[in-house]
Design a protein around this motif. Structure first.
Motif, short mmCIF file in Angstrom:
data_model
loop_
_atom_site.label_atom_id
_atom_site.label_comp_id
_atom_site.label_asym_id
_atom_site.label_seq_id
_atom_site.Cartn_x
_atom_site.Cartn_y
_atom_site.Cartn_z
N LEU A 26 0.20 -7.40 3.84
CA LEU A 26 -0.98 -6.71 3.31
C LEU A 26 -0.57 -5.51 2.46
N SER A 29 1.12 -6.52 -0.86
CA SER A 29 0.26 -7.25 -1.80
C SER A 29 -0.37 -6.34 -2.86
N TYR A 30 -0.34 -5.02 -2.63
CA TYR A 30 -0.88 -4.09 -3.64
C TYR A 30 0.10 -3.87 -4.79
N LYS A 55 -6.02 -11.52 -0.33
CA LYS A 55 -5.15 -10.53 -0.98
C LYS A 55 -4.12 -11.23 -1.87
#
Lengths: 297, 297
Positions: A26, A29-30, A55
């Motif tokens: 998570l 994933s940015y 995501k």
């Protein structure tokens, strides 16, 4: 990947999505495309798959087998700097032998979550074009699987551990001397995580100290270290850092530490992975700028 | 001012120069002229007077009375993050009533070391042209002299305390909320010291987090907090910071924290005040630059 039962001074959740791969994926994933290798049982919920897929996380390497998903239950101390494990059910994780899909093998950035060192090495061995490999470990492996761990670390570019683990692995109390010893074991870059007190990066002969982000409220620290790892390695991937190919900038490593801290700080703001349901890239960048504003002199 | 007996994992000294005024004065002397108010007994050594005088410290306010100088003895834990007090002899300090010489009264910068809050207030009351007043306190006064302490803090511009003291004084565990409460008690600026983990400055609605300087070897942490206070307030004096007169720059407060950390770090490198016998201003400036190089991103 896991289900967790967590109690903090702010509340209690009996069962929620967790696990190192979840938090790392998570957070990363940015910054870059993520492919997960992990195992879950047939109890793994469709909505949890959807959160990850939403995501953009590639789940081809997520093995689903009969049985129950790994379960961990813990309770945090009043100041949330300590926690007690109340229950660990390995379940389907007990026989996990990670197998990489063909489409994963040429990926250049590899982050190995905290599992048995031999399994970490087996994953590394399946990769064909790694530019940067690194990962996490813990006191349990340092104490009981030392030779296996040393063998594994030899091929890593970076290691992320906390301060007590750095002292245990090196046998040195002073962190500068501990870092120098660990760097001789293989990883040219070491990040010593210190929870709310920030992190120290050692790379080559230099070090970089970053204070922790000062949160208004810590709801649940579960996963914060993994989110640090996800933000850190995601940023390295985004920047195309390549120490063996000559592309390595000191600023990239340093900013990776700050992005790691940023992602770890968001993680603590709500229970489990909840903060990531709404977190935007704009919020991530705003906190990075706030970090800069609060540390500049 | 005191004599200390100190044992650390690196050695033991039965009796050496110590005390808050000594450490604060030595550290501050690198930045601004210093005048000390304190009491010693007739056992106070000429060579200790000479060390202070040699740094240009004004000793007119150093009272010398019959009897013995305050004595403290302590032993540090293996990691030097804790210490046990083995002996405290108040001696001549028991009846100390600080009296400022006439030549001290118009000095614009006042730092009050950690003593009974009523005595700190009595010193403040003797000053005629203070621009910035601040000081230190400890758990003992917070727990047992709370009303007296609150009365004293009301007139301070800054307070320097450690994180557990900030939590105790405010009744808030979270440091951001603790700081907001303490700022309402009087000091518009609060510095929370966290030992090897650095310090956090709260001023107005902003905060500044500084990591600790990473030492190769900590010999003896005695006096490090006082040296932080000396470097911090000495730098404010050097810069002519004047919050009531409108001369206050955020960068001055921030750099004062870094100079505080620099002086605290030097203090730990040798037993007691020994590092200050040889420390040069060039070394201080070099460490400040090193601090900047190790925190920039």
């Amino acid at each position: 990947m896991a289900y967790d039962g967590v109690e903090t001074p702010h509340g209690k959740v009996d069962r929620m999505l967790g696990g190192a791969a979840t938090y790392i994926g998570l957070a990363a994933s940015y910054f870059a495309p993520v492919k997960i290798v992990a195992v879950v049982g047939d109890d793994f919920a469709a909505e949890d798959m959807e959160l990850l897929a939403g995501k953009g996380i590639d789940l081809e390497g997520l093995e689903r087998v009969p049985g129950k998903t790994f379960f961990w239950e813990g309770k945090y101390s009043a100041d949330m700097n300590d926690r007690e494990t109340l229950r660990t059910d390995l379940n389907v994780f007990a026989n996990f032998q990670p197998k990489l899909p063909e489409s994963y093998r040429a990926v250049p950035y590899l982050l190995l979550g905290n599992i048995q060192p031999a399994l970490q090495r087996a994953v590394r061995a399946q990769m064909t074009g790694v530019k940067v490999a690194g990962g996490d470990t813990m006191n349990y492996w340092i104490a009981g699987y030392r030779d296996e761990l040393l063998e594994t670390l030899r091929d890593w570019d970076f290691l992320l551990i906390n301060d007590s683990e750095a002292r245990m692995l090196s046998g040195e109390h002073n962190l500068r001397r501990a870092a120098a010893k660990i760097q001789e074991m293989g990883p040219r870059t070491l990040v010593v995580k210190r929870g709310e007190f920030g992190a120290i990066l050692f790379t080559g002969g230099c070090h970089f100290t970053a204070p922790g982000y000062l949160l208004d409220k810590v709801f649940d620290p579960t996963g914060a270290g993994d989110c640090f790892a996800g933000g850190f390695s995601g940023y390295l991937a985004q920047r195309g850092v390549d120490p063996h190919g000559g592309k390595v900038e000191m600023q990239d490593w340093r900013r990776a530490v700050i992005y790691g801290s940023v992602m770890g700080s968001f993680c603590c703001e709500q229970f489990g992975v909840d903060r990531f349901r709404t977190l935007t890239l704009e919020e991530v960048e705003a906190r990075y700028r706030e970090f800069k504003a609060c540390t500049d002199f």
